[in-house]
Design an enzyme around this catalytic site. Sequence first.
Site, mmCIF file in Angstrom:
data_model
loop_
_atom_site.group_PDB
_atom_site.id
_atom_site.type_symbol
_atom_site.label_atom_id
_atom_site.label_comp_id
_atom_site.label_asym_id
_atom_site.label_seq_id
_atom_site.Cartn_x
_atom_site.Cartn_y
_atom_site.Cartn_z
ATOM 1 N N GLY A 96 2.682 -2.701 8.441
ATOM 2 C CA GLY A 96 2.729 -3.102 10.149
ATOM 3 C C GLY A 96 4.492 -3.864 10.289
ATOM 4 O O GLY A 96 4.755 -4.269 9.161
ATOM 5 N N GLU A 114 -6.127 -5.088 3.268
ATOM 6 C CA GLU A 114 -6.437 -5.633 1.915
ATOM 7 C C GLU A 114 -7.270 -5.991 1.575
ATOM 8 O O GLU A 114 -7.654 -6.807 0.659
ATOM 9 C CB GLU A 114 -6.234 -7.387 3.512
ATOM 10 C CG GLU A 114 -5.381 -7.780 4.716
ATOM 11 C CD GLU A 114 -3.575 -7.469 3.631
ATOM 12 O OE1 GLU A 114 -3.931 -7.819 2.541
ATOM 13 O OE2 GLU A 114 -2.886 -6.828 4.754
ATOM 14 N N THR A 120 1.078 -1.188 -0.173
ATOM 15 C CA THR A 120 -0.025 -0.311 -0.253
ATOM 16 C C THR A 120 0.677 1.511 -0.039
ATOM 17 O O THR A 120 1.569 1.250 0.544
ATOM 18 C CB THR A 120 -1.020 0.406 1.258
ATOM 19 O OG1 THR A 120 -2.152 -1.077 0.878
ATOM 20 C CG2 THR A 120 -1.908 1.025 1.002
#
Length: 671
Positions: free
Chosen positions: A189, A433, A150
């Site tokens: 993350g 996601e 992303t």
Amino acid sequence: MAPLGSRDALPGGMNPDLASERLAASFSVELLTASLDGGAERTRGRRAIVEAIESDPVFSQENQYFQSQNEKYEAAVRRAVYLQKKIRAMGWTQNGPEVQDICRCLSGDIALVLHRVFMRSISVLGSDKQIAKWIPLATDYQIIGSYAQTELGHGTYLQGLETTAVFDTATQEFILNTPKISAMKWWPGDMGRSATHTVVFAQLYVHGKCYGVHPFILQIRSLEDHSPRPGVTVGDIGPKMDFQHADNGFLLLQNVRVPRENMLSKFCEVQPDGTYVRWGSQKINYFTMTSVRISILSDEAIVPLMKACTIAIRYSAVRRQSKLKPGEQEAKILDYQTQQQKLLPQLATAYAFHFINTYLHELFNKGYQDIQAKNFDSLPELHAFSSGFKALITQHCTSGVEICLRACGGHGYSLLSGLPSLYTRIIASCIYEGENTVLLLQTARFLIKCFMAASAGQRVPPSVTYLSSVKSGKCPAKDKSDFLRPEIYLKAYEQMAVRLVSSSAAKLQHLIQSGVDKHDAWNQCTVQLEKAAKAHCHYITVKNFVEAVENLDNKAGIQKIMKHLCDLFALHGIFSNVGDFLYDGHLTAAHMDLVTASYLDLLAVIRKDAVPLVDAFDFTDKSLSSALGSYDGQVYQRLYEWAQKSPTNQQGNPAYDKYLKPLLQNTLSKL
């Protein structure tokens, strides 16, 4: 046998209102728990893992509601590092069912989760040589991985990613750049402060030609002092709505070079002279996301809904308010039909999604085996399923958790109830996601293709063969009991899904034939297409629930209560979407009266087993972290006990001397 959580009871003992609910169970809670786990042996194994984790003080969550962001991050990293030692000491396997049990037990409050996605990416997309090099390093935590896809300017639309990887034939390296601010990787993350390496997705350029998005292994921090590598700017994106323990990061790249061997090359590679070679579909580069979408459903959506149902239903069985009849004591709020209408459909949904999750994992495992053998035929269906069900399940679970929170009234708003943290975390699952609207439209694209193929007499995947079924006439139901027959409500769901898909296809075709550009035509149909994708996934979920119930053992009343839940899930879907089911005339207004009557009857039936049904989820008190949902039902004592632990009650009031005291003294002097 009572769940593990019963050991955490307060001195007051079991709340008699909860005890009476459990005595009235129409089925064996222990056998249902074993059925959900996949057998009594799995239940024993899971409970042993929970016992080992929860008895270890390192994993204590006792003060989680009073921690700062830094404290949560540090605790999450400490648990993650310690967990690796624990896994080795206990002889647990890294890829076995133990990992799932550990994740469920720790409720996601653990760092380095993306390390597993990093490894999965390499395992799925890497060559044998790359797997042999990187997986042992990652397994032994000699490196810590993340997953950088992303960007600040692009998320679900992967083709629009702006990070570039230009091949330099002279040095046999790829030169990676984030050429503008919108190309910056944003949200990965474990990247903000933890990761040393990442799988980064970038547009591949060779000899000036773009070959689309490809994954590369990139080192972002030094293994000596953890400082950023040359050309790498990396950091934490700051506080979020939740996930304060997770160091979601940003990543800028300026002429960062990686060797040619670092492009994951199981299905494609750039040869030394710059020749680009591919084996199979380019869409295989998105397979990691397909895998992740399916893997997150249980821990990030279904389990939180199960927990929310457990908390809200137990609380509703001990919370008494107002009187149903004059002269009687205040009623349990679970006895009010409106409370049942809020909570019991969420309970049925949790069970429905448990079974569809099992189905999706079976579908994925079969597809993964095919892909490993370089057979990509199942990829479109797998992608459509992972997209549509990720959207359907996360949306329904998010809505369900919010309903549970509001059904607990004012106490539900307290962090100590455990419900706000479930809600703020689960709502993110609708976004990461893949944003859900985009995912549903990807499923819709698959459905339209299949509908057109089926209309032309061509073969389509088994899951969509119903699209070629001939439209039937009126529903034959004459009595409310007829709507407890699965063939009756399944036909209604099938009819609705076929109508929505076929009408969307017809509108799309009409627009294109009338001269509208096909992309504009698609955009003009997207509201209907999204609805069609939801209807398809809803139908498959109901159908799968029916089949799962039929395959259950009928001993100890389990199949009977599951049939009631299945019927409730199906009828609630009709009750809540009346217009869509009435639209083509298969169901009439008279039928809807029968559906409503049957649905309301089921609420009263399932209410009798509501507490045992959430007990069967087998969450410990420590896992729930809820003052409202503990096994013993001692709600008010626990709320007061936990509130006393707040640091604000252990220290002085800094505002008193600065502001309140002068205010009070000034006011008093004027008086």
